[in-house]
Structures are given as C-alpha cells and as structure tokens.
Motif scaffolding. Structure first.
Motif, PDB file in Angstrom:
ATOM      1  N   ARG A 234     -10.355 -25.186  30.932  1.00 18.26           N
ATOM      2  CA  ARG A 234     -10.775 -25.650  31.748  1.00 18.26           C
ATOM      3  C   ARG A 234     -11.511 -27.553  31.288  1.00 18.26           C
ATOM      4  O   ARG A 234     -11.486 -28.570  32.076  1.00 18.26           O
ATOM      5  N   GLN A 284     -19.158 -31.099  35.080  1.00 17.78           N
ATOM      6  CA  GLN A 284     -18.042 -29.661  35.123  1.00 17.78           C
ATOM      7  C   GLN A 284     -18.742 -28.243  34.574  1.00 17.78           C
ATOM      8  O   GLN A 284     -18.497 -27.500  35.028  1.00 17.78           O
ATOM      9  N   THR A 287     -20.527 -26.606  37.486  1.00 16.00           N
ATOM     10  CA  THR A 287     -19.849 -26.283  38.441  1.00 16.00           C
ATOM     11  C   THR A 287     -19.230 -24.246  38.064  1.00 16.00           C
ATOM     12  O   THR A 287     -18.745 -23.305  38.783  1.00 16.00           O
ATOM     13  N   LEU A 288     -18.707 -24.550  36.600  1.00 16.77           N
ATOM     14  CA  LEU A 288     -18.204 -23.187  36.081  1.00 16.77           C
ATOM     15  C   LEU A 288     -19.527 -22.215  36.186  1.00 16.77           C
ATOM     16  O   LEU A 288     -18.804 -21.092  36.268  1.00 16.77           O
ATOM     17  N   LYS A 289     -20.775 -22.301  35.981  1.00 17.41           N
ATOM     18  CA  LYS A 289     -22.048 -21.420  35.433  1.00 17.41           C
ATOM     19  C   LYS A 289     -22.051 -21.766  37.550  1.00 17.41           C
ATOM     20  O   LYS A 289     -21.976 -19.981  37.786  1.00 17.41           O
ATOM     21  N   LYS A 290     -21.812 -22.430  37.994  1.00 22.92           N
ATOM     22  CA  LYS A 290     -22.197 -21.914  39.564  1.00 22.92           C
ATOM     23  C   LYS A 290     -20.958 -20.881  39.787  1.00 22.92           C
ATOM     24  O   LYS A 290     -20.985 -19.621  40.514  1.00 22.92           O
ATOM     25  N   GLU A 291     -19.867 -20.730  39.492  1.00 25.87           N
ATOM     26  CA  GLU A 291     -18.403 -19.999  40.244  1.00 25.87           C
ATOM     27  C   GLU A 291     -19.107 -18.514  39.002  1.00 25.87           C
ATOM     28  O   GLU A 291     -18.509 -17.721  39.760  1.00 25.87           O
ATOM     29  N   LEU A 292     -19.265 -18.773  38.390  1.00 26.24           N
ATOM     30  CA  LEU A 292     -19.756 -17.495  36.820  1.00 26.24           C
ATOM     31  C   LEU A 292     -20.794 -16.500  37.587  1.00 26.24           C
ATOM     32  O   LEU A 292     -21.318 -15.959  36.512  1.00 26.24           O
ATOM     33  N   LYS A 293     -21.936 -17.240  37.755  1.00 31.87           N
ATOM     34  CA  LYS A 293     -22.801 -17.370  37.784  1.00 31.87           C
ATOM     35  C   LYS A 293     -23.170 -15.356  38.079  1.00 31.87           C
ATOM     36  O   LYS A 293     -24.519 -14.764  37.482  1.00 31.87           O
TER      37      LYS A 293
END
Length: 493
Positions: A234, A284, A287-293
C-alpha cells in the motif's frame, strides 16, 4: 539453562520438552533431532526404526493386562518453526531455545517456543520412558518437515504401522477434539526484470514495517491481523501514484505458514519531492495505524533517508508487481457453509522478495474443500500471470475429512466430559494436520487430534499454558487406560 521449566508439573512432560528444546530442529534441518529421538528409543531398548525419509517409529509393548487393547499410534512432528524478533540475537542452527515462566505460561526469549509440536513429542517421550503408566501397545510416530511441506507424512509408507487408532497431539486448544483439517498448496510467482540505473536528482529512503503480531497462517488467519507484505505494498503503491516512487529492493515476510510480521524496502523519489513525500507518507502511516489499532497496537512504520541506491526496477514491471499484490487475495476467502465459524479457504501472502533483477512471491493457500483450494490458487495464478510472472503450484497436500461417527471420538467425548464436567468442542481446524496425508496409506485408521493450549504459534509470542498442560496430561493418561479391545466399543471399566 531452563532449570525453572524442569520443575513444572507434570515434570515428565516438561523435562522431556526441555531436553528436546536443547536440540536445533528447523524444518528440513532435522538431522540432529532425528538422531536424538533414535538414540532415545534405543536407550530404552525399544524397537526403533528410521524410515527412508527420516520419520522415526518407536514401538513399545502393552503394559500387563492391556495386551488385548487396540494398538495406538501416538503421533507428533519433530520440526518447529524458527522465528525471532529482529532485535534478538539467536542462531537457531546452534542454540537451544531459551525458555522462561511468565505466570501460567511458558515462553521463549525473543524466539518461537517450539511447543508446536514439541509438547506433543515430549508427551510421547514421557509415555515411552514410563514404567508406571498403563497403556496398550504403542507405536510412536515422529514425523519430519510438517511445517514446510509435510514431506515426512507424505513419505511414510503403508505397512510400517499396525495400530487401529491414531492420536495426533498437534491441536492448540485444550477443550477441542479435532476431527478434520484443511489441505494446502504453495503458490509461487517468479519473474525477472531489468535493473535500471537510478536517474540523477533522486533521494533514497528505507521503509520498514515492524511490530506486527504475526502468527499461524491457518489458525490465526481469521483474526484480521496485519500482513506486512500487504501494508508495504500500500505504501509503495501510494508513493508511486503520487510521487513516482521507484523501487530498488523489497524483502518482506519469512516462512510460508507464518503471517508476515516485517517488511523492508529501499526506494527512491525525486529530491524535489522529498519533504512532501515524507508528509504524505506520515499521513498514510497514521491511516494504517488507525485501521489496525485494535489488532495491531504495536505496528511501527519508519521511513528514513539512506544512500541513494544505484539500481531500481524497470518501471513497467514495478507497476505490474504492485497492482498484482494489491489484487491478490490475502486472508479469508470463504467460510464453511457446513461447519459454523470454520474458515474454509484462505491465502497467506507470505514472502515478497525483489532484488537483483528477480522477483519471488510465495503464498500458502489452504482449504478444507479441494475444489475451493484450487479455485483460489487459480485466482492468485491469474493475478500474477497478468503481470508477467511464472506461477508454480507445489507442496499440494490433502485435507482431513471429518468423521463424526469415529469410534474413538465417542470414547474421548465421554471421557472429556467425565473429567471436566463439560462437553468438548468437536471441530475441524483451518491448519494443516498430517492426519489427512497419513490416511492415504492407512485408510482404516481411526484418527483424532488434540493438545494443550498454545497461543501465538509460528511467532516469537508463542506460549504454552502450564495449567492446560496439566489438564491435557491427565486426559492423555485416561485415554490410554480406556482404549477398548475393539475401537467400536465404548469406555472400558
């Protein structure tokens, strides 16, 4: 080393586990552990056989009064997954696993523990060595290479075993009795590419994805864990779309049956875009950390400047590669329509390597339905072939179809309930067990899989629960006492 472990109860198991964990035993490097188990059997003056592929079979006669009972095959695999944290200094080829007690759990210091399937091996060793455990005739089957191809089970010939019941000690939930498993196939995509000279006025960056949990690519695939190869892709895709990022190298993941925890890439962008590139990448990353937190609270992504690499990938190949990885299925593909909450079919994009003009992408596709397994394998094949890769299928092994009328299942269900005051969870699993393969040459053998609680298998977070091992050991001993003269009968008095 590991003296604390040797004091745990049941000492019969933990002492044998400590002995075993002193022996390096990576898949396809089992020479030392084969010799170790062979010597163990011979020291007990038991009939010990090493077959042509390296499986070890040790036969022990029944104890007095148990001679008429059905012969039982006790089976576990000798190899273990070798994984370590990047900061851990450890040589799996020469060092034994360094274990410690953490409350009710046994862990290893920065590496996999080897409880998968070392606790099963240790259990069998304890029974073989015992002089006071009642049991029918035992055929101990120690297979090799379960974790990277199941070649031990595949190479076991018919006629070596006489047992009518096989107990596979390779399940990782102590309230579960396994009656089926998924088959699998390796899907490997490769191609070459032309390396180009890096143009002037480019700046180099290292991108590192770390801190993911990883885990078993079958048993943990439904949890929504992060896959480092997908996350890296990504970032690379976004960097190219917005800033013309070019790839020099990628090295992501490790073993095909472990969910990738880390990925590393070397890239370049135009020097003029350096600051805005870093700003965009920071967004980015957030965003990824928020998705996978929730599932991956320790995800860490670092982007740092480095010496500009001299070579980069051919642009057309890079575009095709990132799109193919984006398109390739990772995770659950289909849930079972017949067994509630069972993953039927899945894929793990396990390894992505781009270096020196060569691309290698390794996937492990699993399914309890053969046609669905091949459907997903062909889906992956199509995605990778569209970008010019050659795709190879290998390591194909069958699943194990559940038999809910299994006589030994009925015995064990009754026994589990009488010991624990509750019914066991009878289930198929999405991992690959050797039972399906062994059944091809021993089709009449009645097979069951069970074991103690093991969490985080195939990752450095692997741990085994001490109280669960005690519960499991009691169950094993009672099963051996209750094996009937004929597997179609109920419990013995």
């Amino acid at each position: 080393m590991n003296s604390e472990i040797r004091q745990l109860k049941p000492q019969q198991i933990w002492n044998k586990f400590a002995d075993l964990n002193a022996v390096p035993r990576a898949s396809k490097k089992e020479e030392r552990v084969i010799a170790f188990i062979k010597q163990f059997g011979e020291n007990l003056s038991l009939k010990t056989i090493v077959d042509e592929v390296g499986n070890v079979i040790i036969k022990k006669p029944a104890t007095k009064g148990m001679e008429a009972r059905t012969t039982v095959v006790l089976q576990s695999h000798l190899d273990m997954v070798h994984q370590k944290n990047s900061e851990t200094e450890f040589d799996f080829d020469t060092q034994g696993i360094d274990m410690y007690v953490d409350g009710d759990w046994v862990r290893a210091k920065g590496t996999t523990l080897g409880a998968d399937n070392g606790l099963g091996v240790a259990t069998i060793m304890a029974i073989l060595e015992s002089t006071d455990i009642p049991h029918p005739a035992i055929e101990a089957l120690f297979t090799i290479d379960e974790e990277t191809g199941m070649t031990g089970a595949m190479g076991l010939k018919g006629g070596l075993l006489e047992g009518g019941i096989l107990l596979n000690l390779d399940t990782e939930e102590d309230d579960e009795i396994g009656v089926g498993c998924a088959g699998g196939i390796d899907v490997t995509a490769t191609r070459t590419y032309t390396e180009e000279e890096t143009p002037e006025f480019k700046v180099g960056f290292k991108i590192n994805v770390k801190g993911l949990q990883g885990g078993h690519s079958g048993m943990d695939i439904h949890k929504g864990l992060g896959n480092a190869n997908k996350i890296m892709n990504r970032l690379l895709f976004d960097g190219f779309e917005n800033f013309g990022l070019r790839v020099s190298e990628i090295d992501g993941g490790s073993l095909r049956n472990a969910i990738p925890r880390e990925s590393h890439a070397t890239v370049v962008v135009d020097a003029i875009h350096k600051d805005v590139f870093l700003l965009e990448m920071k967004e980015q990353v957030e965003t990824l950390k928020k998705e996978l937190k929730t599932m991956e609270p320790d995800l860490a992504i670092r982007i740092t400047t480095c010496e500009t690499p001299k070579k980069i990938m051919d642009l057309g190949v890079q575009e095709g590669l990132t799109r193919a990885i984006y398109a390739a299925q990772n995770g659950v593909y289909r849930m079972s329509a017949d067994i509630p909450d069972l993953v039927e079919t899945s894929n793990n994009i396990a390894r992505v390597v781009v270096k020196g003009g060569n691309i290698n992408i390794a996937c492990l596709t699993r399914s309890s339905v053969e046609s669905s397994k091949m459907d997903l394998a062909n889906t992956l094949r199509a995605a990778f072939e569209l970008t010019g890769c050659e795709v190879e299928f290998s390591g194909d092994y069958p699943g194990w179809a559940p038999n809910m009328d299994s006589p030994i299942l009925k015995v064990m269900e009754q026994l589990y309930e009488s010991l624990n005051g509750e019914k066991p969870h009878v289930a198929a699993c999405h991992a690959g067990l050797e039972c399906g393969i062994l059944g091809t040459n021993y089709p009449t053998m009645d097979m069951i899989s069970f074991g103690p609680n093991i969490k985080g298998a195939h990752s450095p977070d692997e741990r085994a629960q001490i109280s669960s091992v005690q519960k499991y050991w009691k169950f094993v001993l009672e099963i051996l006492k209750q094996i009937p003269n004929n597997a179609n009968q109920g419990l013995k008095n």
